[in-house]
Design an enzyme around this catalytic site. Structure first.
Site, short mmCIF file in Angstrom:
data_model
loop_
_atom_site.label_atom_id
_atom_site.label_comp_id
_atom_site.label_asym_id
_atom_site.label_seq_id
_atom_site.Cartn_x
_atom_site.Cartn_y
_atom_site.Cartn_z
N ASN A 9 -143.99 -2.20 -21.53
CA ASN A 9 -142.62 -2.72 -21.70
C ASN A 9 -141.81 -2.29 -20.48
O ASN A 9 -141.46 -1.12 -20.35
CB ASN A 9 -142.02 -2.14 -22.99
CG ASN A 9 -140.55 -2.50 -23.12
OD1 ASN A 9 -140.05 -3.42 -22.48
ND2 ASN A 9 -139.85 -1.78 -23.98
N TRP A 10 -141.53 -3.25 -19.60
CA TRP A 10 -140.83 -2.90 -18.35
C TRP A 10 -139.34 -2.69 -18.54
O TRP A 10 -138.65 -2.27 -17.62
CB TRP A 10 -141.06 -4.01 -17.32
CG TRP A 10 -142.45 -4.04 -16.75
CD1 TRP A 10 -143.45 -3.13 -16.97
CD2 TRP A 10 -142.99 -5.02 -15.86
NE1 TRP A 10 -144.58 -3.50 -16.28
CE2 TRP A 10 -144.32 -4.65 -15.59
CE3 TRP A 10 -142.48 -6.18 -15.27
CZ2 TRP A 10 -145.14 -5.40 -14.74
CZ3 TRP A 10 -143.29 -6.93 -14.44
CH2 TRP A 10 -144.61 -6.54 -14.18
N LYS A 11 -138.82 -3.04 -19.69
CA LYS A 11 -137.36 -2.95 -19.92
C LYS A 11 -136.62 -3.69 -18.80
O LYS A 11 -137.09 -4.73 -18.34
CB LYS A 11 -136.93 -1.49 -20.04
CG LYS A 11 -137.83 -0.72 -21.01
CD LYS A 11 -137.29 0.61 -21.39
CE LYS A 11 -138.34 1.35 -22.21
NZ LYS A 11 -137.81 2.48 -22.93
N HIS A 104 -137.41 -3.36 -30.84
CA HIS A 104 -137.55 -2.15 -30.03
C HIS A 104 -136.37 -1.22 -30.31
O HIS A 104 -135.27 -1.68 -30.60
CB HIS A 104 -137.59 -2.52 -28.54
CG HIS A 104 -137.90 -1.34 -27.67
ND1 HIS A 104 -136.93 -0.46 -27.25
CD2 HIS A 104 -139.08 -0.87 -27.19
CE1 HIS A 104 -137.50 0.49 -26.53
NE2 HIS A 104 -138.80 0.28 -26.48
N GLU A 106 -134.38 0.29 -28.53
CA GLU A 106 -133.15 0.03 -27.78
C GLU A 106 -132.41 -1.19 -28.34
O GLU A 106 -131.18 -1.25 -28.30
CB GLU A 106 -133.49 -0.14 -26.28
CG GLU A 106 -133.79 1.21 -25.65
CD GLU A 106 -134.93 1.21 -24.65
OE1 GLU A 106 -135.20 0.17 -24.03
OE2 GLU A 106 -135.58 2.27 -24.51
N GLU A 177 -142.95 3.66 -32.91
CA GLU A 177 -142.32 4.32 -31.76
C GLU A 177 -141.21 5.24 -32.25
O GLU A 177 -140.07 4.79 -32.48
CB GLU A 177 -141.72 3.27 -30.83
CG GLU A 177 -142.73 2.34 -30.21
CD GLU A 177 -142.25 1.84 -28.85
OE1 GLU A 177 -142.96 2.09 -27.86
OE2 GLU A 177 -141.16 1.25 -28.76
N GLY A 183 -138.99 7.68 -23.82
CA GLY A 183 -138.34 8.01 -22.55
C GLY A 183 -137.89 9.46 -22.44
O GLY A 183 -137.11 9.80 -21.56
N SER A 223 -143.43 8.01 -24.65
CA SER A 223 -143.85 8.94 -23.59
C SER A 223 -145.37 9.01 -23.42
O SER A 223 -145.93 10.09 -23.21
CB SER A 223 -143.24 10.33 -23.81
OG SER A 223 -141.83 10.27 -23.72
N GLY A 244 -143.60 2.48 -21.90
CA GLY A 244 -142.42 2.14 -21.12
C GLY A 244 -142.57 2.65 -19.69
O GLY A 244 -143.18 2.01 -18.83
N GLY A 245 -142.05 3.84 -19.44
CA GLY A 245 -142.00 4.40 -18.07
C GLY A 245 -143.31 4.33 -17.31
O GLY A 245 -143.35 3.88 -16.15
C1 PEP Z 1 -140.90 2.06 -24.88
O1 PEP Z 1 -139.92 1.71 -24.23
O2 PEP Z 1 -141.35 1.32 -25.77
C2 PEP Z 1 -141.49 3.37 -24.59
C3 PEP Z 1 -142.41 3.81 -25.39
O3 PEP Z 1 -141.02 4.02 -23.48
P1 PEP Z 1 -141.67 5.35 -22.81
O4 PEP Z 1 -143.14 5.11 -22.71
O5 PEP Z 1 -141.01 5.46 -21.49
O6 PEP Z 1 -141.36 6.48 -23.73
#
Ligand code: PEP
Length: 261
Positions: A9-11, A104, A106, A177, A183, A223, A244-245
């Site tokens: 997920n590039w956000k 998600h 966010e 999640e 994050g 993470s 994500g990251g």
């Molecule tokens: C996400 O945005 O779904 C996520 C899990 O982010 P991260 O891996 O950065 O925690």
């Protein structure tokens, strides 16, 4: 046997040029690098990338194989009309999306999307040719007060109240999640992630029966990085990862794919 899904997920990151570079690099890795070739040949992992809306076209255009699938990060449930800023399922389909992320954290907590709207999005998606990756997870204070499972079951009760066993088993992907892990660098332990995913599978069993719960894919997200992806993904009820990251750097994303086959 549930196929593993590794989804990035590039956000709000990666413009069109970056999306093109990323997908080209990933395709070359699958075609030419030993680890990538092994992943491609195994057929055990489905790789999904969710660019921002404006980079979806570039990511789709850079795809050469059927190994990389494109997802959107959000959708609106209505098919068309006066909904400024929103994008419909037929638009996602036309753009080449095979999946869409719904709910998600966010979207839930920054943009305040409530459970009933997310249910509408999920139903509309299941009526389209795009498949949903539906996210659930508790906040830190909900976990601290012992309410994590209550939150997860409320989110799912709303989302899947009108679904059938066939749809749940064949079309739905759930991503667990925990919000406190997204994050933050605070990955859930393997045991905690497995406990939550096992809990979700049991909820699916109680409502939809054995066949649906056995085939439902459940991802963990929060993470994830190459150092923890293998052990998370080897848990009984974890069928893949939403990242994500660590999905922004193509090398770390490839490394994660490598660790789960
Ligand atoms: C996400 O945005 O779904 C996520 C899990 O982010 P991260 O891996 O950065 O925690």
């Amino acid at each position: 046997m549930r196929k593993k899904m590794i989804a990035g997920n590039w956000k709000m990151n990666n413009n069109q040029a970056a999306a093109k570079d990323f997908v080209e690099n990933l395709e070359s890795w699958f075609a030419a690098e030993p680890a990538g070739k092994k992943a491609a040949a195994s057929g055990e992992v489905e790789v999904v990338i969710a660019p921002p809306f404006t980079s979806i076209g570039a990511a789709v255009a850079a795809k050469k194989s059927k190994l990389v699938h494109i997802a959107a990060q959000n959708v609106y449930h209505e098919s068309k009309g006066a909904f400024t800023g929103e994008v419909s399922l037929s638009m996602l389909e036309e753009a080449g999306c095979e999946y869409v992320i719904i709910g998600h954290s966010e979207r839930r907590h920054v943009f305040h999307e409530p459970d009933d709207v997310l249910e509408k999005k999920l139903i509309a998606t299941l009526e389209s040719r795009v498949l949903p990756i539906f996210c659930v997870g508790e906040m830190l204070e909900e976990r601290a007060s012992g309410n994590a499972e209550k939150v997860i079951s409320r989110q799912l009760d709303f989302a899947w109240q009108s679904l059938t066993s066939d749809v749940v088993g064949e079309m739905l992907v759930i991503a667990y999640e925990p919000v406190w892990a997204i994050g933050t660098g605070q990955t859930a332990s393997d045991a905690d992630a497995e406990k939550a995913c096992d809990y979700i599978r049991n909820l699916a069993y109680e409502k939809f029966g054995q066949t649906a719960s056995d085939s439902l894919r459940i991802l963990y997200g929060g993470s994830v990085k190459p150092e923890n992806s293998a052990s998370l993904c080897s848990q009984n009820d974890i069928d893949g990862l939403l990242i994500g990251g660590a999905s922004l750097d193509v090398k770390s994303f490839e490394k994660i794919i490598e660790t789960v086959i």
